[in-house]
Enzyme design. Structure first.
Site, PDB file in Angstrom:
ATOM      1  N   LYS A  13      25.379 -19.297  66.560  1.00  0.00           N
ATOM      2  CA  LYS A  13      26.483 -18.343  66.570  1.00  0.00           C
ATOM      3  C   LYS A  13      25.920 -16.997  67.032  1.00  0.00           C
ATOM      4  CE  LYS A  13      30.457 -16.553  65.394  1.00  0.00           C
ATOM      5  NZ  LYS A  13      31.490 -16.807  66.403  1.00  0.00           N
ATOM      6  N   TYR A  14      26.606 -16.334  67.941  1.00  0.00           N
ATOM      7  CA  TYR A  14      26.167 -15.007  68.373  1.00  0.00           C
ATOM      8  C   TYR A  14      26.789 -13.987  67.430  1.00  0.00           C
ATOM      9  CZ  TYR A  14      25.400 -10.875  71.213  1.00  0.00           C
ATOM     10  OH  TYR A  14      25.010  -9.641  71.645  1.00  0.00           O
ATOM     11  N   LEU A  15      25.938 -13.296  66.699  1.00  0.00           N
ATOM     12  CA  LEU A  15      26.452 -12.304  65.742  1.00  0.00           C
ATOM     13  C   LEU A  15      26.755 -11.011  66.493  1.00  0.00           C
ATOM     14  CD1 LEU A  15      24.000 -13.027  62.791  1.00  0.00           C
ATOM     15  CD2 LEU A  15      26.321 -13.870  63.087  1.00  0.00           C
ATOM     16  N   ARG A  52       1.791 -14.465  62.114  1.00  0.00           N
ATOM     17  CA  ARG A  52       0.693 -13.559  62.469  1.00  0.00           C
ATOM     18  C   ARG A  52       0.979 -12.180  61.896  1.00  0.00           C
ATOM     19  NH1 ARG A  52       3.822 -10.552  65.809  1.00  0.00           N
ATOM     20  NH2 ARG A  52       5.256 -11.707  67.099  1.00  0.00           N
ATOM     21  N   VAL A  64       3.136  -6.119  64.920  1.00  0.00           N
ATOM     22  CA  VAL A  64       2.889  -4.766  65.423  1.00  0.00           C
ATOM     23  C   VAL A  64       3.274  -3.728  64.352  1.00  0.00           C
ATOM     24  CG1 VAL A  64       3.591  -3.075  67.173  1.00  0.00           C
ATOM     25  CG2 VAL A  64       3.313  -5.483  67.816  1.00  0.00           C
ATOM     26  N   ARG A  93       6.986   3.103  68.346  1.00  0.00           N
ATOM     27  CA  ARG A  93       6.112   2.445  69.322  1.00  0.00           C
ATOM     28  C   ARG A  93       6.080   3.322  70.566  1.00  0.00           C
ATOM     29  NH1 ARG A  93       6.731  -4.087  69.415  1.00  0.00           N
ATOM     30  NH2 ARG A  93       7.238  -4.368  67.219  1.00  0.00           N
TER      31      ARG A  93
HETATM   32  P1  ADP Z   1      12.210 -13.750  70.194  1.00  0.00           P
HETATM   33  O1  ADP Z   1      11.274 -14.738  69.588  1.00  0.00           O
HETATM   34  O2  ADP Z   1      12.375 -13.919  71.659  1.00  0.00           O
HETATM   35  O3  ADP Z   1      11.919 -12.338  69.763  1.00  0.00           O
HETATM   36  P2  ADP Z   1      14.352 -13.925  68.185  1.00  0.00           P
HETATM   37  O4  ADP Z   1      15.003 -15.186  67.780  1.00  0.00           O
HETATM   38  O5  ADP Z   1      13.392 -13.308  67.222  1.00  0.00           O
HETATM   39  O6  ADP Z   1      13.659 -14.137  69.614  1.00  0.00           O
HETATM   40  O7  ADP Z   1      15.465 -12.851  68.534  1.00  0.00           O
HETATM   41  C1  ADP Z   1      15.134 -11.599  69.085  1.00  0.00           C
HETATM   42  C2  ADP Z   1      16.324 -10.658  69.028  1.00  0.00           C
HETATM   43  O8  ADP Z   1      17.449 -11.231  69.724  1.00  0.00           O
HETATM   44  C3  ADP Z   1      16.848 -10.385  67.618  1.00  0.00           C
HETATM   45  O9  ADP Z   1      16.142  -9.342  66.980  1.00  0.00           O
HETATM   46  C4  ADP Z   1      18.275  -9.994  67.939  1.00  0.00           C
HETATM   47  O10 ADP Z   1      18.306  -8.691  68.483  1.00  0.00           O
HETATM   48  C5  ADP Z   1      18.680 -10.946  69.061  1.00  0.00           C
HETATM   49  N1  ADP Z   1      19.270 -12.206  68.528  1.00  0.00           N
HETATM   50  C6  ADP Z   1      18.643 -13.367  68.245  1.00  0.00           C
HETATM   51  N2  ADP Z   1      19.482 -14.296  67.740  1.00  0.00           N
HETATM   52  C7  ADP Z   1      20.709 -13.719  67.709  1.00  0.00           C
HETATM   53  C8  ADP Z   1      22.011 -14.162  67.280  1.00  0.00           C
HETATM   54  N3  ADP Z   1      22.237 -15.389  66.806  1.00  0.00           N
HETATM   55  N4  ADP Z   1      23.051 -13.281  67.402  1.00  0.00           N
HETATM   56  C9  ADP Z   1      22.858 -12.027  67.888  1.00  0.00           C
HETATM   57  N5  ADP Z   1      21.659 -11.563  68.307  1.00  0.00           N
HETATM   58  C10 ADP Z   1      20.582 -12.382  68.220  1.00  0.00           C
END
Ligand code: ADP
Length: 447
Positions: free
Chosen positions: A201-203, A291, A294, A337
């Site tokens: 689901k895209y939040l 790990r 940062v 950063r």
């Molecule tokens: P990566 O390993 O590439 O960093 P993540 O799964 O940690 O991928 O997601 C990185 C970023 O992408 C999150 O911090 C958020 O900003 C966005 N994101 C990831 N999943 C969702 C989701 N289901 N809905 C909305 N934004 C998302």
């Protein structure tokens, strides 16, 4: 305890690890590419070994050369830092096969969490709340359509091996699903050599809140609270703070305990970060990083615990130096950063540092490998410094951060210091009122 530790990294994190080692009486071995012969991490280490030409593939990612450097120098442990080989299960396995301690989790845990489909399954099994989505990998369009219909649009197609925000596609409408599945798969194949994708689901407007956890590999675990990393550009973190302005002490304690229990149940060893999206009072697991992060210094600032020292202790088979009840949170910390990039276009800006002056004073920490006359090579990540400021509360922290950013002088390359100076003056930021979308929207409004 170890006598000699090889640091398989460069830049500020190599210095960070070196400092922890020297405080613990451990000698250090730096490895470096030919482009980094003059780097600060090489200068500070007790010994150094050149492991290849500038390109990371042939140096900092060259497992054979790093193992040889460890053998030749007689190192009894390797710390991978972050990035490079830090989440490479094969590397961890090879290190251990050479009777060298790997400062990190077991290869098995790295492997599970490196595959996001597997990671979600495991996280669900140990009681972490998940983002609604496909049970596992998506293999055909029909299945994708069913899942997307059930969870409702918009959905996000994500790469199982994804990292650094790559291999993600937002799908607003059913007719775009097929195209996005293909595109995400192709992008993932090119970047990670694996085209496995899944759907979530895209939040719409969440915050990114992550919990720092630690396990001793024997079933004991602690959590060190959360970090709010919602200020992102292209899914990459720009500024992090702890505690999150969005959580209260009860929410922190509840979610922290859920994470601690999960890590204990996994029998996890070492430092880890459980990342969640947080929307309307609910947490949704997205991934776990196996790990050091940062942004670990903000946690160090509010807990007073040296995370690298804990990592090294655990790798040496010692217990964690604190129990959960001994972990005390106090005050507020923010990390900026700082990248060698144009603060508007974000184009990389490597080159000669003609003048360097880091801010100082009470509760100000600048983790950087820069010095006057250093030339930032163009071959690596553009992160050149992390400015971490602590205050008794968020307001105190902001006042001190403003002062520290004013003081910071990096002449020569363009840096993102002006971006941070502007950012911390924004009312939304001052009020702690921002989601993962905020920074990009604000940047777009500046053009
Ligand atoms: P990566 O390993 O590439 O960093 P993540 O799964 O940690 O991928 O997601 C990185 C970023 O992408 C999150 O911090 C958020 O900003 C966005 N994101 C990831 N999943 C969702 C989701 N289901 N809905 C909305 N934004 C998302």
């Amino acid at each position: 305890m170890f006598e000699k530790l090889l640091i398989a990294n460069r830049g500020e994190i190599a210095l960070r690890i070196h400092r922890a080692c020297h405080e613990m009486g451990i000698k250090t071995v730096a490895v470096h590419s030919t482009a980094d012969a003059d780097a600060m991490h090489v200068r500070l280490a007790d010994e150094s070994v050149c492991i290849g030409p500038p390109s990371a593939t042939h140096s900092y990612l060259n497992i054979a050369n790093i193992i040889s450097a460890a053998e030749v120098s007689g190192a009894d442990a390797i710390h991978p830092g972050y990035g490079f080989l830090s989440e490479n299960a094969k590397f961890a396995e090879i290190v251990e096969a050479h009777d060298i301690a790997f400062v990190g989790p077991t290869p098995e845990h790295i492997r599970i969490m490196g595959d996001k489909v597997e990671a979600k399954r495991t996280a669900g099994a140990v009681g972490l709340p998940l983002v609604p989505g496909s049970e596992g990998a998506i293999t055909d369009l029909e299945e994708a359509e069913t899942v997307a219909f059930e969870i409702g649009y918009p959905v996000l197609v994500k790469a199982a091996s994804g990292g650094g925000g790559r291999g993600m596609k937002v799908v607003e409408r059913p007719e775009d699903l097929s195209k996005s599945l293909k595109a995400a798969g192709q992008e993932a194949k090119a970047a990670f050599g694996d085209d496995t994708v899944y759907i979530e689901k895209y939040l719409g407007n969440p915050r990114h809140i992550e919990f720092q956890v630690f396990g001793d590999g024997k079933g004991n675990a602690i959590h060190l609270g959360e970090r709010d990393c919602s200020l992102q550009r292209r899914h990459q973190k720009v500024l992090e703070e702890a505690p999150s302005p969005a959580l209260n002490a009860d929410q922190r304690a509840d979610m922290g305990e859920t994470c601690r229990q999960a890590i204990a149940d996994l029998g996890y060893r070492g430092a880890g970060t459980i990342e969640f999206l947080y929307e309307d009072g609910r947490f949704y697991f997205i991934e776990m990083n196996t790990r050091l992060q940062v942004e670990h210094p903000v946690t160090e600032a509010i807990t007073g615990i040296d995370l690298v020292r804990e990592q090294i202790r655990v790798a040496a088979g010692l217990p964690l130096s604190v129990t959960q009840s001994e972990v005390k949170f106090s005050g507020h910390a923010i990390e900026c950063r700082i990248n060698a990039e144009d603060p508007r276009t974000f184009a990389p800006s490597p080159g000669l540092v003609t003048q360097y002056h880091a801010p100082g004073g009470l509760h100000v920490r600048a983790d950087s490998a820069l010095y006057d006359g250093y030339t930032i090579p163009p071959h690596y990540d553009s992160l050149i410094s992390k400015l971490i400021v602590y205050g008794a509360n968020r307001n105190d922290c902001l006042m001190r951060l403003r002062r520290a950013l004013e003081e910071y002088v990096i002449e020569g390359p363009k840096t993102t210091i002006p971006l941070h100076r502007a950012l911390i003056e924004q009312p939304d930021f001052i009020n702690g009122d921002y989601s993962i979308k905020w920074l990009e929207e604000w940047l777009a409004a500046q053009d």
